[in-house]
Design an enzyme around this catalytic site. Sequence first.
Site, short mmCIF file in Angstrom:
data_model
loop_
_atom_site.label_atom_id
_atom_site.label_comp_id
_atom_site.label_asym_id
_atom_site.label_seq_id
_atom_site.Cartn_x
_atom_site.Cartn_y
_atom_site.Cartn_z
N LYS A 68 3.33 0.74 3.03
CA LYS A 68 3.04 -0.35 3.98
C LYS A 68 3.12 -1.66 3.21
CE LYS A 68 -0.30 2.21 6.67
NZ LYS A 68 -1.67 2.59 6.54
N ILE A 79 -11.80 2.01 14.89
CA ILE A 79 -12.84 2.28 15.89
C ILE A 79 -13.83 1.11 15.95
CG2 ILE A 79 -14.74 3.85 16.50
CD1 ILE A 79 -13.09 6.06 14.92
N GLY A 80 -14.25 0.64 14.79
CA GLY A 80 -15.24 -0.45 14.73
C GLY A 80 -14.76 -1.72 15.41
N GLU A 81 -13.45 -2.01 15.29
CA GLU A 81 -12.92 -3.24 15.87
C GLU A 81 -12.59 -3.09 17.35
OE1 GLU A 81 -9.49 -4.52 13.55
OE2 GLU A 81 -10.60 -4.13 11.71
N ASN A 82 -12.15 -1.87 17.73
CA ASN A 82 -11.57 -1.72 19.07
C ASN A 82 -12.42 -1.01 20.10
OD1 ASN A 82 -8.97 -2.94 18.42
ND2 ASN A 82 -8.72 -1.16 17.09
N GLU A 135 -7.53 -6.21 4.42
CA GLU A 135 -7.42 -5.84 3.01
C GLU A 135 -6.20 -6.48 2.36
OE1 GLU A 135 -7.89 -2.03 4.89
OE2 GLU A 135 -8.79 -1.26 3.04
N GLY A 186 -10.55 7.21 8.37
CA GLY A 186 -11.57 7.42 7.35
C GLY A 186 -12.71 6.47 7.69
N ASN A 192 0.86 -1.17 0.00
CA ASN A 192 0.00 0.00 0.00
C ASN A 192 0.90 1.22 0.00
OD1 ASN A 192 -1.84 2.01 0.41
ND2 ASN A 192 -2.72 1.15 2.27
N HIS A 209 -12.87 2.15 0.17
CA HIS A 209 -12.78 1.08 1.18
C HIS A 209 -13.37 -0.23 0.66
CE1 HIS A 209 -12.95 4.30 4.58
NE2 HIS A 209 -11.69 3.98 4.33
N ARG A 241 -9.74 7.96 20.24
CA ARG A 241 -9.39 7.71 21.66
C ARG A 241 -9.23 9.02 22.43
NH1 ARG A 241 -4.96 3.48 19.73
NH2 ARG A 241 -4.89 5.15 18.21
N ARG A 266 -12.24 14.62 8.24
CA ARG A 266 -13.09 14.95 7.09
C ARG A 266 -14.53 15.20 7.54
NH1 ARG A 266 -11.41 9.88 3.49
NH2 ARG A 266 -9.76 9.54 5.02
N ARG A 300 -2.36 -2.03 -3.66
CA ARG A 300 -3.65 -1.38 -3.41
C ARG A 300 -3.71 -0.11 -4.27
NH1 ARG A 300 -5.09 2.85 1.05
NH2 ARG A 300 -7.34 2.89 0.81
P1 AMP Z 1 -7.76 3.06 11.31
O1 AMP Z 1 -7.79 4.20 10.34
O2 AMP Z 1 -8.60 1.90 10.89
O3 AMP Z 1 -6.37 2.66 11.71
O4 AMP Z 1 -8.45 3.61 12.66
C1 AMP Z 1 -7.91 4.67 13.41
C2 AMP Z 1 -8.93 5.12 14.45
O5 AMP Z 1 -9.23 4.02 15.33
C3 AMP Z 1 -8.44 6.27 15.32
O6 AMP Z 1 -9.44 7.25 15.45
C4 AMP Z 1 -8.21 5.59 16.66
O7 AMP Z 1 -8.42 6.45 17.73
C5 AMP Z 1 -9.26 4.51 16.65
N1 AMP Z 1 -8.93 3.45 17.62
C6 AMP Z 1 -7.93 2.56 17.58
N2 AMP Z 1 -7.93 1.78 18.69
C7 AMP Z 1 -8.97 2.20 19.45
C8 AMP Z 1 -9.52 1.82 20.72
N3 AMP Z 1 -8.99 0.83 21.43
N4 AMP Z 1 -10.59 2.49 21.18
C9 AMP Z 1 -11.13 3.50 20.45
N5 AMP Z 1 -10.68 3.90 19.27
C10 AMP Z 1 -9.62 3.28 18.76
#
Ligand code: AMP
Length: 396
Positions: free
Chosen positions: A15, A329-332, A382, A209, A8, A178, A282, A238, A89
């Site tokens: 990456k 955010i969705g995963e964590n 991905e 994003g 990527n 995405h 966070r 954004r 990518r």
């Molecule tokens: P990504 O672009 O998929 O790497 O996601 C980045 C976003 O995920 C950032 O806004 C981070 O603050 C959020 N994020 C990562 N880990 C956590 C967590 N444990 N709790 C809340 N937000 C998180």
Amino acid sequence: MSKIIAVNAGSSSLKFQLFEMDDESVITSGVIERIGLDESIFTVKYNGEKIQKKLPIPTHKEAVQLLLNTLIEHNIVSSLDEIKGVGHRVVQGGAYFNESAIINDDVVSKIEELKSLAPLHNPAHLTGYYAFKEAIPSAGAVAVFDTAFHQTLEPRCYIYPIPYKFYTDYKIRKYGAHGTSHYYVSHRVIEKLGNPEESRVIVAHLGAGGSLTAVKNGKSINTSMGFTPLAGIVMGTRSGDLDPSIIDYLIEEIGMDIKDVISMLNKESGLLGVSGVSSDFRDVIEAAQAGHERAQLAIDIYFRRIIAYIGRYFIALGGCDAIAFTAGIGENSAYARKEIIGLVSEALGIVIDDDANENGEGERLITKPESKIKVYVIPTNEELVIARDTKRLLNL
Ligand code: AMP
């Protein structure tokens, strides 16, 4: 044994993940950041160890060379010929590509032509492609487009209600983004549902994003990003969807320059713009918990924009079997998932399983059996899609 590297390449970063495709294991992964700046950072993970070097890396060519030298030095590969394929990518494939493609002169010229739609990304992808081509001439190269999965949208979903000539003459339409993530996550969900013939899935890719996609029977039927990744939900920096008259007002009444307006909407808006604290979710949560009102407002707007898309796509799909959360955010963030689901649970009959949401790990169901819609957490991958498409198209 066939090794494939998924790449990527961004404007100042690269990456990568190197896969052993026999078992789809990741042999090594890493990132080179700040390419072209004084001090570039090279991070590589191998055998559970993280190696980091800081050194000047003037261009992507040197970045690729450094990466490949490191693979040899650490005996990760004994010869570069072991890498049979390089999967790249590519953010914008326009209407040309509804699937991944082996990179040849024609594909290069199309990626080049589409740079007006992705000025930061497409040129960087080609730089990465040339650098790998020079370093490993024996390896085949495949482009995996972020837009390809959304090529199944029908005109009634991708045409903007402006004079039609802007579509025919200037290709202005919804392309989405995405797509590789939405494809991977939706197909994992469909597998978890037992591969039914008919399925209605909403994927919420919530990272720096973010976008939501409605997936019917495995195909994208609508997605929240638009002509560019500025549209849709609120993101880290954004704005997402906006009344376009604001742009005219900023120029006419406030005297802003159009370039500054677009830059503000891309880089200074979203969670950062409203909260004034940070673009990182966070940090914004932490501030909100400490009583920062605008941080809380930013989060409230963020969640409401997301549920508006969930509602739209529930209707568009004629109901919904599953919703999936993915990306940073969705995963964590169990908090984000609980709040978002909380806002739609009464309307949609969703019953969250707090224990699974808060304490589980990785891919999992986070709703109770009585829930009318299943909600999953699915870590996106991905790179694996890129590696698989590269293997398939190159017949490795
Ligand atoms: P990504 O672009 O998929 O790497 O996601 C980045 C976003 O995920 C950032 O806004 C981070 O603050 C959020 N994020 C990562 N880990 C956590 C967590 N444990 N709790 C809340 N937000 C998180």
